[in-house]
Design an enzyme around this catalytic site. Structure first.
Site, mmCIF file in Angstrom:
data_model
loop_
_atom_site.group_PDB
_atom_site.id
_atom_site.type_symbol
_atom_site.label_atom_id
_atom_site.label_comp_id
_atom_site.label_asym_id
_atom_site.label_seq_id
_atom_site.Cartn_x
_atom_site.Cartn_y
_atom_site.Cartn_z
ATOM 1 N N LEU A 1 0.794 -1.234 0.000
ATOM 2 C CA LEU A 1 0.000 0.000 0.000
ATOM 3 C C LEU A 1 0.824 1.280 0.000
ATOM 4 C CD1 LEU A 1 -2.887 -1.111 2.388
ATOM 5 C CD2 LEU A 1 -2.876 -1.016 -0.118
ATOM 6 N N LYS A 2 2.140 1.146 0.067
ATOM 7 C CA LYS A 2 2.966 2.353 0.068
ATOM 8 C C LYS A 2 3.509 2.617 -1.335
ATOM 9 C CE LYS A 2 2.940 3.704 4.392
ATOM 10 N NZ LYS A 2 2.047 2.755 5.001
ATOM 11 N N ASN B 1 2.657 -5.113 -10.584
ATOM 12 C CA ASN B 1 1.662 -5.013 -9.510
ATOM 13 C C ASN B 1 0.409 -5.724 -9.976
ATOM 14 O OD1 ASN B 1 0.368 -4.005 -7.108
ATOM 15 N ND2 ASN B 1 -0.650 -2.475 -8.385
ATOM 16 N N HIS C 1 -3.798 -5.598 -9.500
ATOM 17 C CA HIS C 1 -4.873 -4.729 -9.015
ATOM 18 C C HIS C 1 -6.210 -5.434 -9.256
ATOM 19 C CE1 HIS C 1 -6.841 -0.994 -7.917
ATOM 20 N NE2 HIS C 1 -7.683 -1.234 -8.903
ATOM 21 N N ASP D 1 -1.351 2.501 -10.091
ATOM 22 C CA ASP D 1 -2.178 1.666 -10.981
ATOM 23 C C ASP D 1 -2.171 2.159 -12.432
ATOM 24 O OD1 ASP D 1 -2.937 0.216 -8.707
ATOM 25 O OD2 ASP D 1 -4.620 1.558 -8.326
ATOM 26 N N GLU E 1 -6.972 -13.614 -9.370
ATOM 27 C CA GLU E 1 -5.646 -13.027 -9.124
ATOM 28 C C GLU E 1 -4.614 -14.113 -8.837
ATOM 29 O OE1 GLU E 1 -5.344 -9.701 -6.395
ATOM 30 O OE2 GLU E 1 -7.498 -9.422 -6.497
HETATM 31 C C1 GRF Z 1 -5.295 -7.975 -3.835
HETATM 32 O O1 GRF Z 1 -6.652 -7.837 -4.133
HETATM 33 C C2 GRF Z 1 -4.442 -7.223 -4.828
HETATM 34 O O2 GRF Z 1 -5.023 -7.161 -6.092
HETATM 35 C C3 GRF Z 1 -4.376 -5.851 -4.246
HETATM 36 O O3 GRF Z 1 -4.323 -6.051 -2.860
HETATM 37 C C4 GRF Z 1 -4.923 -7.297 -2.519
HETATM 38 C C5 GRF Z 1 -3.910 -8.064 -1.738
HETATM 39 O O4 GRF Z 1 -4.423 -9.244 -1.206
HETATM 40 N N1 GRF Z 1 -3.282 -5.109 -4.806
HETATM 41 P P1 GRF Z 1 -3.450 -10.301 -0.553
HETATM 42 O O5 GRF Z 1 -2.687 -9.598 0.567
HETATM 43 O O6 GRF Z 1 -2.527 -10.803 -1.611
HETATM 44 O O7 GRF Z 1 -4.347 -11.369 -0.008
#
Ligand code: GRF
Length: 220
Positions: free
Chosen positions: A89-90, A106, A108, A149, A178
């Protein structure tokens, strides 16, 4: 490919990467986990796999250059040549973005450029998708550049939004995708199949596919 994974949260994508490596589906090794939060679940996962974890909260450094220095030192010490942000998040400092451009990705949880950008993370993304009334969302793997993003898109996969969805239900559906998409994208880089031309990312066929087409009498 020697990876550093950056994670702030639970780290289920980090786990999906480790699992794909363990199954022999991703020719890579994870040399380092970087987190900004000592309580991140991802750190426990690193410990369980004997992967070194560096906890580097940016706010504990005197200034940005001290933070960059510490990050760089960790990346060098662990001989990292590729970075995967997985729920980190940073913001990544600009010198690191520049140094790793094309070697830092990354994931998303939406179909970018929709529902991305600053402040769009976690359940906020899925709440925004539902509030907008979108019928499709998805997951995007992209190169990291200096905006949130925003970098060129490597892979995307759509996920339907269903009438009874809550943000949590939708998040879980996207997360399943994901976990498949992220190791797949990393595998493309590990096999040197990613070509970057400005914003356009092209995936070259695998050795198997190109061998196969050269043997195919009906091929080009
Ligand atoms: C995921 O949804 C990813 O797309 C986003 O943050 C979330 C991380 O989930 N960037 P995790 O910590 O991998 O479970």
């Amino acid at each position: 490919m020697r990876l550093a994974v950056f994670a702030s949260g639970g780290g289920s994508n980090f786990q999906a990467i480790l699992d794909a490596i363990q199954r022999g589906e991703l020719p890579a090794e994870v040399g380092l986990l970087v987190s900004d939060r000592p309580t991140a679940g991802a750190i426990r996962r690193a410990e369980a796999h004997r992967i070194p974890a560096a906890i580097l909260p940016p706010s504990t450094f005197e200034d940005e250059s001290a933070y960059v220095y510490a990050l760089q030192k960790q990346l060098d010490e662990h001989r990292v040549n590729f970075i995967a942000l997985a729920g980190y998040l940073k913001k990544i400092p600009s010198p690191i973005v520049q140094q790793y451009y094309g070697r830092m990705i990354n994931i998303h949880p939406s179909l970018l450029p929709a529902f991305g950008g600053k402040g769009m993370y976690g359940l906020r993304v899925h709440r925004a998708v539902l509030a907008y009334g979108a019928k499709w969302t998805g997951a995007t793997v992209h190169l990291v550049d200096e905006e949130y993003d925003h970098g060129p898109i490597v892979l995307q996969e759509p996920v339907p939004v269903l009438p009874e969805d809550t943000p949590e239900i939708l998040a879980a559906r996207v997360l399943r995708v994901e976990h498949r998409l992220y190791p797949k994208a990393l595998g493309l880089f590990a096999e040197n199949r990613v070509e970057i031309n400005g914003r356009t990312v092209t995936i070259k066929p695998s050795h198997y596919e190109s061998d196969h087409s050269s043997r195919n009498p009906y091929g080009p």
